[in-house]
Design a protein around this motif. Sequence first.
Motif, short mmCIF file in Angstrom:
data_model
loop_
_atom_site.label_atom_id
_atom_site.label_comp_id
_atom_site.label_asym_id
_atom_site.label_seq_id
_atom_site.Cartn_x
_atom_site.Cartn_y
_atom_site.Cartn_z
N VAL A 632 -9.45 -1.00 -11.31
CA VAL A 632 -8.28 -0.90 -10.91
C VAL A 632 -6.82 -1.92 -10.65
CG1 VAL A 632 -5.96 -0.41 -9.05
CG2 VAL A 632 -8.75 -0.02 -9.28
N ASN A 633 -6.15 -1.75 -11.57
CA ASN A 633 -5.15 -3.14 -12.20
C ASN A 633 -4.52 -2.86 -11.11
OD1 ASN A 633 -6.29 -3.65 -14.61
ND2 ASN A 633 -5.50 -1.92 -15.34
N HIS A 634 -3.29 -4.36 -11.26
CA HIS A 634 -2.15 -4.35 -9.96
C HIS A 634 -1.07 -4.95 -10.91
CE1 HIS A 634 -4.48 -3.16 -6.16
NE2 HIS A 634 -5.53 -4.07 -7.13
N ASP A 635 -0.38 -3.98 -11.35
CA ASP A 635 0.46 -4.36 -12.03
C ASP A 635 1.91 -3.52 -11.72
OD1 ASP A 635 2.80 -4.29 -14.40
OD2 ASP A 635 2.02 -3.92 -15.89
N ASN A 636 2.90 -4.18 -11.39
CA ASN A 636 4.14 -3.76 -10.06
C ASN A 636 4.57 -2.96 -10.94
OD1 ASN A 636 3.24 -5.48 -7.63
ND2 ASN A 636 3.73 -6.98 -8.52
N SER A 637 4.96 -3.18 -12.26
CA SER A 637 6.32 -2.22 -13.40
C SER A 637 5.35 -0.95 -12.96
CB SER A 637 5.67 -2.70 -14.51
OG SER A 637 4.76 -2.18 -15.18
N GLY A 693 -10.46 3.86 -20.04
CA GLY A 693 -9.30 4.16 -19.39
C GLY A 693 -8.70 3.20 -18.73
N SER A 694 -7.85 3.46 -17.59
CA SER A 694 -7.60 2.35 -16.66
C SER A 694 -6.33 3.10 -15.82
CB SER A 694 -6.51 1.18 -17.14
OG SER A 694 -5.39 1.35 -17.69
N VAL A 695 -6.57 2.20 -14.34
CA VAL A 695 -5.75 2.34 -13.32
C VAL A 695 -5.43 1.67 -13.04
CG1 VAL A 695 -6.35 2.89 -10.98
CG2 VAL A 695 -7.31 4.01 -12.54
N ASN A 696 -3.91 2.14 -12.08
CA ASN A 696 -3.00 1.06 -11.93
C ASN A 696 -2.25 1.84 -10.61
OD1 ASN A 696 -1.20 -1.80 -12.48
ND2 ASN A 696 -0.06 -0.18 -12.65
N ILE A 697 -2.31 0.44 -9.70
CA ILE A 697 -2.01 0.53 -8.34
C ILE A 697 -1.00 -0.76 -8.06
CG2 ILE A 697 -2.63 0.32 -5.25
CD1 ILE A 697 -4.65 2.34 -6.20
N LYS A 698 0.50 -0.09 -7.52
CA LYS A 698 1.19 -1.64 -7.14
C LYS A 698 1.15 -1.14 -6.02
CE LYS A 698 6.09 -2.33 -6.74
NZ LYS A 698 7.13 -1.80 -7.01
N GLY A 699 1.05 -2.68 -5.56
CA GLY A 699 0.64 -3.15 -3.37
C GLY A 699 -0.82 -2.68 -3.06
N SER A 700 -0.76 -2.27 -1.83
CA SER A 700 -1.62 -2.89 -0.85
C SER A 700 -2.44 -1.38 -1.12
CB SER A 700 -1.42 -3.89 0.42
OG SER A 700 -0.74 -3.28 0.76
N ALA A 779 0.38 -0.15 4.47
CA ALA A 779 0.11 -0.33 3.04
C ALA A 779 0.81 0.79 1.91
CB ALA A 779 -0.78 0.03 3.01
N ASP A 780 1.06 -0.16 0.92
CA ASP A 780 1.97 0.87 -0.04
C ASP A 780 1.27 2.06 -0.51
OD1 ASP A 780 4.07 -1.32 0.24
OD2 ASP A 780 2.28 -2.83 -0.59
N VAL A 781 -0.02 1.87 -0.23
CA VAL A 781 -0.34 3.40 -1.03
C VAL A 781 -1.26 4.04 0.29
CG1 VAL A 781 -1.58 3.87 -2.72
CG2 VAL A 781 -0.23 2.72 -3.45
N TYR A 782 -1.53 5.33 0.21
CA TYR A 782 -2.11 5.34 1.02
C TYR A 782 -3.45 6.60 0.02
CZ TYR A 782 0.56 3.36 5.36
OH TYR A 782 0.37 2.39 5.80
N GLY A 808 7.60 12.27 8.07
CA GLY A 808 6.20 11.55 9.22
C GLY A 808 6.39 9.99 8.75
N LEU A 809 5.63 9.24 9.94
CA LEU A 809 6.10 7.73 9.57
C LEU A 809 6.34 6.92 8.67
CD1 LEU A 809 6.07 5.99 11.89
CD2 LEU A 809 3.56 5.64 12.01
N LEU A 810 4.76 7.87 7.76
CA LEU A 810 4.72 7.30 5.90
C LEU A 810 5.20 7.63 5.04
CD1 LEU A 810 0.99 7.20 6.87
CD2 LEU A 810 2.49 5.69 7.01
N LYS A 811 6.89 7.88 5.72
CA LYS A 811 7.78 9.01 4.85
C LYS A 811 8.05 8.35 3.44
CE LYS A 811 11.65 8.51 7.70
NZ LYS A 811 12.15 8.76 8.25
N ASP A 812 8.23 7.10 3.41
CA ASP A 812 8.47 6.05 2.34
C ASP A 812 7.23 5.56 1.44
OD1 ASP A 812 11.64 6.45 3.00
OD2 ASP A 812 10.89 4.61 5.01
N LYS A 813 6.67 5.34 1.50
CA LYS A 813 5.21 5.53 1.55
C LYS A 813 4.18 6.08 0.34
CE LYS A 813 4.91 1.80 4.92
NZ LYS A 813 4.62 0.11 3.77
N THR A 814 3.85 5.43 -0.64
CA THR A 814 2.82 6.65 -1.59
C THR A 814 2.03 7.08 -0.69
OG1 THR A 814 3.92 5.07 -3.13
CG2 THR A 814 2.44 6.95 -4.07
#
Length: 1507
Positions: A632-637, A693-700, A779-782, A808-814
């Motif tokens: 899992v890559n963590h590229d912030n773009s 292939g690859s997976v990219n997730i931005k944030g925690s 976290a950033d991603v749930y 909900g409480l997490l409305k601004d999160k992915t």
Amino acid sequence: WESNASLLDRPDPDLPVCVERTVLVWVPLAFLWFRAPWHLATLFKKTPPKAPLSKLYICKQVLVSLLFLTAVSELAATFGEDYGSANKKNPPVLYANPALFVVSWLLVMLLQEAVRRREKAVDSGSLFLFWLLQVVCEIFSFQSLLREALKEGEIASRPHFHLFYIAYGLKLIALVLSAMADVPPDLQDMAKKNPEVGAPFLSRITFNWFNRMIFKGYKRPLVLEDMWELNEMDSTGYISQRFEEMMSQELRKARIRLQKKQDRKKKSRSKPYSDHNGLVKGISQDMLIMMEQSEKRSKIEKKEDGETNYPHSWLVPSIAKTFKWVLIESAFFKLLQDLLAFVSPQLLKLLIGFTKDKPVHAWQGYLYASLLLLVAIIHSMFLQQFTLRSFKLGMRVRAAITAAVYKKALTLSNDARKESTVGQMVTLISADAHCFNEVTNFIHLLWSCPVQIALALSFLWVELGPSVLAGLLVMVLMVPINGLLAIKSKSFQVCVMTYKDKRMKILNEILSGIKILKLYAWEPSFEAQIQGFREQELQVMRKSAYLSSIPTFIFFCAPTFVSLATFAVFVSVSPNNVLDAEKTFTSISLFNILRAPLGMLPLLISAMVQMSVSKRRLEKFLSRDDLDINAVNHDNSHMLSVMPFTFMPVWVRFLSVSLDINPGSLVAVVGAVGSGKSSLISALLGEMHNLSGSVNIKGSVAYVPQQAWIQNATLKDNILFGSDLDELRFQRVLEACALEQDLELLPAGIQAEIGEKGINLSGGQKQRVSLARAAYSSADVYLLDDPLSAVDSHVGKHLFERLIGPQGLLKDKTRILVTHGISFLPYVDEIVVLVDGVVSEVGSYSSLRASKGAFSEFLDTYAKQESSEAQEKSERTCGASPVFPLYSSMREKENFSPRAKEELGSKKGQRLIETETVQTGGVKFSVYLQYLRSMGWCYGTMFITVYFIQNLAFIGQNLWLSDWTNDAVRYPNESTYPARIRDVRVGAYGGLGMAQGFLVFVGTLLLADGAICASRTLHTRLLSNILRAPMLFFDTTPSGRVVNRFAKDMFTVDELIPAALRSVILKMLELLATLVIICLAVPLFTAVVIPLIAIYYFVERFYLTTSRQLRRLDSVSRSPIYSHFGETVSGLPVIRAYGYQERFLEQNTVTIDNNLKCVCQLIVSNRWMAIRLEFLGNLVVFFSALFAVISRDSLDSGLVGLSVSYALNVTLILNTLVRMTSQLETHVVSVERVKEYAEIPNEAAWIAEKRPPDGWPSEGRVRFEDYKVRYRPELELVLHGITCDIRSNEKIGIVGRTGAGKSSLTNCLFRIMEAAEGRILIDGVDIARLGLHDLRSRLTIIPQDPVLFSGTLRMNLDPFEKYSDEDIWKVLELAHLKDFVGGLAAGLQHEVAEGGENLSVGQRQLLCLARALLRKSRILILDEATAAVDLETDNLIQTTIRREFAHCTVLTIAHRINTILDSSRVMVLDAGKIVEFDSPATLLQKQGQFFALARDSGICTAETTSL
């Protein structure tokens, strides 16, 4: 030198003045200068000096300054005498010595400053030894000067005389001061927590600093809080860090070696595969064929490489490099100890010579006796320092391996995890790490044994000449025999470990699924499985024990064979060779020394064999692949993107996914059972094997698994999960996760302790705690893997609105939500539809509905649910409150409610899992009797009798030898020694020796059989009782404690107790025999036997009280290591998702450290005892020698030699006896612990006298009559007088809020809980009078948690093999699993992984349905059976149940209200009472509690009436 004539040939001896003034002065100074560089190095380090200067330091420096002045004064006096007088000049030595002292005292002052500056130093051992040497060496000058002055009547040189005695007095004071510790202020706190830190040198070598612990342990039983802190070098953090560094280097080298080896093999194979490779390249696009090709290749390679296809031969070098300095230090002490061991026989030779030579002055005898004592004391000091370091090294190696295995478990890749079950990993840190610990304790014997053998043979050559070669030949012949036995022993060890692994694996699964076993009455089947593996294990152990009796026979016969061969050849070679006392008993002493290495070598070889098995297992595990951290890559773009990504999950063949998810969006993942939804989440976490292939997730990332993972900690700790507390955020999370009302039910609220695996929470509560943990982490991603399926629809709606959804409480999160709840789909931003591992469609709800694709079909399947959803929406517009009550109709487990009631207002009772009880005081005699009873009295009395006869042979052989030596007096060398007498002597001596070996061999065989019987009996009782224990026991006892009984404690019973018991009996009899021999030889010795035995008993009692408790604390502190390990492995994906591996590593370090504290104190307590015992043994030697000197006129040399040579052995016997007695007592604690769990109160009998009629229950009528139940007699009622009639074939729905008593009601039907009052009748039969298995086997339950066991699919459906394959295929077809199972290569014999991990949750639940269909009794209980499955599986299960159980009585604990709307009647429970019980339509019209529940679930009256 000539002028100093020898003064030794007179009654009052003295040394020559020349020796006193040169050698005795220079020896201490040479030692000082030799040690100085090590200390002076500290002065050149850039470390600030310690401040302030202590009073002790100032006193020491002042003393040395005064000594410096005395040396200068002595030099001045010598100059004055020489230049003030024309007479005879002073000898040069009177100039040299003061000059040397002047420089040396300056050096001592520098050394004392260096010690002050050295970190964590409180004194210097070198300086103490220097002062001691000074004082001892100058005693001779001290008495010579006095003698001379008294003889002459005047003092020859007053200045020298006075200065010598002033300096001697100062040196004595300096010696006393050097024995004191100068603890700097920064170490004083640490010294309180660990007295060793502030202990001076003398206290360290005699272990006096440990007295406090011994006295404390004698006064009261020790507890974990009494344990002192560890030294830094003994702490897990320090050990682990250094071991990891070395391990990574060595493992890298091993991988390179393996790669080279594989490259060579590939080259040799390249021809046969060249055509194949071309084909693969030609169709490289086709992933399927490529994978099949690689699978075939790997199978061929596996066959060829066997077990060697992993890096090996790197673990031992890693350990050696990590602990090299300890190894070198202990080797130095071992070498000195070995050399000193050979001084005593030489002193014995001189002593025997002294008793024969009557004119020699008596002081020589006293000198030899004193030297024997002195040499023995120094030998003891070196031996104990060596042993301390060796055992601490073993402890550190175990800690390093345990920490490394734990760390590896945290980083294991998913593929590697499948190869190692939790049971196998626990075996690595229990049995295999223990094996390394044991071998490391004695590793120096590998070189020490050959050194001792070589030295012994050299000295024997001096005594007996070439005849020794005969003895050497006997020893050489024994080596291949031991080698062959070791090879065979290795194969047995591998077998034992294999069976042990299998046994522990099943046991772990039984403990995880114990409730299922009880509900299905499957305990006998699993008990038989475990007993089967146990019996195989015992059979191999019996063979191994029989095999080990051969080395025991050899061990006992070896000294006799060697001495017999040597003596026989010696007397046969020449008629002039007659054995005299000097030769014989010096040789016997040397043979006794030889006995230890000869005995230890085969044992060491055997231990090395065991270690090689463990080494291979550990190397294989520790070299397995880690999780790919780059998966899992963590590229912030990009927020979250999945490029064309192919991976291999557990049960889906291939999964090819392409996704791009925008920040802050809510994405739902839907699909049928087994379509790969959970696998997609695992892939996003990097848990899958990436093929392309690859997976990219931005944030925690925060992750909520499908089956919630809960720690054995407080509720608060479970939610915070290592984060800092923010009160406002915490309260918002509790409200959003609908946990506030649950907290009111818990006695300690948020501080309430959650049991192991969340045992005292319901499924829904566990899931909400898991959600709260994720929500609090910010976290950033749930990644939410179907968390809403385990909760009621109204709670699910609350969670969606307040936590997950657009408001909900997490409305601004992915958020990525795997869900089966169609009602939530209109509110998500995007929907991903999976079909057979491929993304079929992606889009919004409306666009996917319009496209009429797979998603539209998916929705049409659940038209009923859609209409329900429409009604919910219409109700919302009808004025229903959008805020839903925080209720949950989750089932409540046994410990939840009663604990609440039991412990309200009681702070003490807030712990659910109580601290493990530690037995205190002496091990009761009944425990020994229990072991002997388990063994069988016949075996016990027989082997003790055989050993007793063997000791009579031992006494006879030695008295015979003593008489044989008198032949030298009877037949002096001039006369011819009669061959007949010689042959009789040799024959009788050999015969008695052979008899000893044979008797010990027979005794060992008897003990082996007895030990196997004891092991079988104790294990059977333990297993039988654990399986019959009530559920309450499992709810309040961590599985680690139970596993510890079956792993560590049973290992002790199997392997360690028989060995310790044999050693204790043999050593006790040997000690008695030795004391009898000494008393027969030197009658005066009887005077000191009684006081010595009294002192021995007193010291032993003191020590045993503390040692026993320390051993118990070691056992108790070991359990949390296993519990924490098991908990970590089960929650691995969660820990890795949050990135909390470091925190768990730290927690593991603390857990291991707590155990090491106990082990450390135990090691030191053993040394404390040993050094005192050895001193006692040394006194035995001294007194036997002293009385021999006193009685030399009345004793012949043969008896003196006999008594002293065996007295020399007393130290070793005493040491071994106390060690083995203590070990036996501490090992027997394992029998005590097994006995404790083998005597747990059982639930009712499985089969009672009253058996139900065949075909019962034939109608399925259930009647409750004023039924009341409580968890324990002292607690309040859970069900308050339930009275109801359930008619034959009725379908009853059971509903109610959390804590209403729904699950208690079903548990009572199975008698998981017993009635307090009232009764339950099934078809008119009172179930309380039936046996539990008669009852449970006639009822059927489909539980909420689909628990499967490792084994075949068939075994999981029919463990007793009652049904035919045809029956099983039929139920699989009804359970919609026929196609799936038919598609498996092994069919019904397909191996299910531990916990059913290679099947999806839906498939597991369908298998549970198949179990119910197979049993098909007249009464079926559904305990929220479809809570954790998707709508499709739910639909399949409900349809099948309606069709197949149409003629059965069905009780359903409702999860989704709409699933019980077609019930005959609905029972509404509240606070343990029935508040409503009627048809759904009637209850909805009444608008009571059921109406409220239905409304909360969004079911309108109109809809229900129409149904």
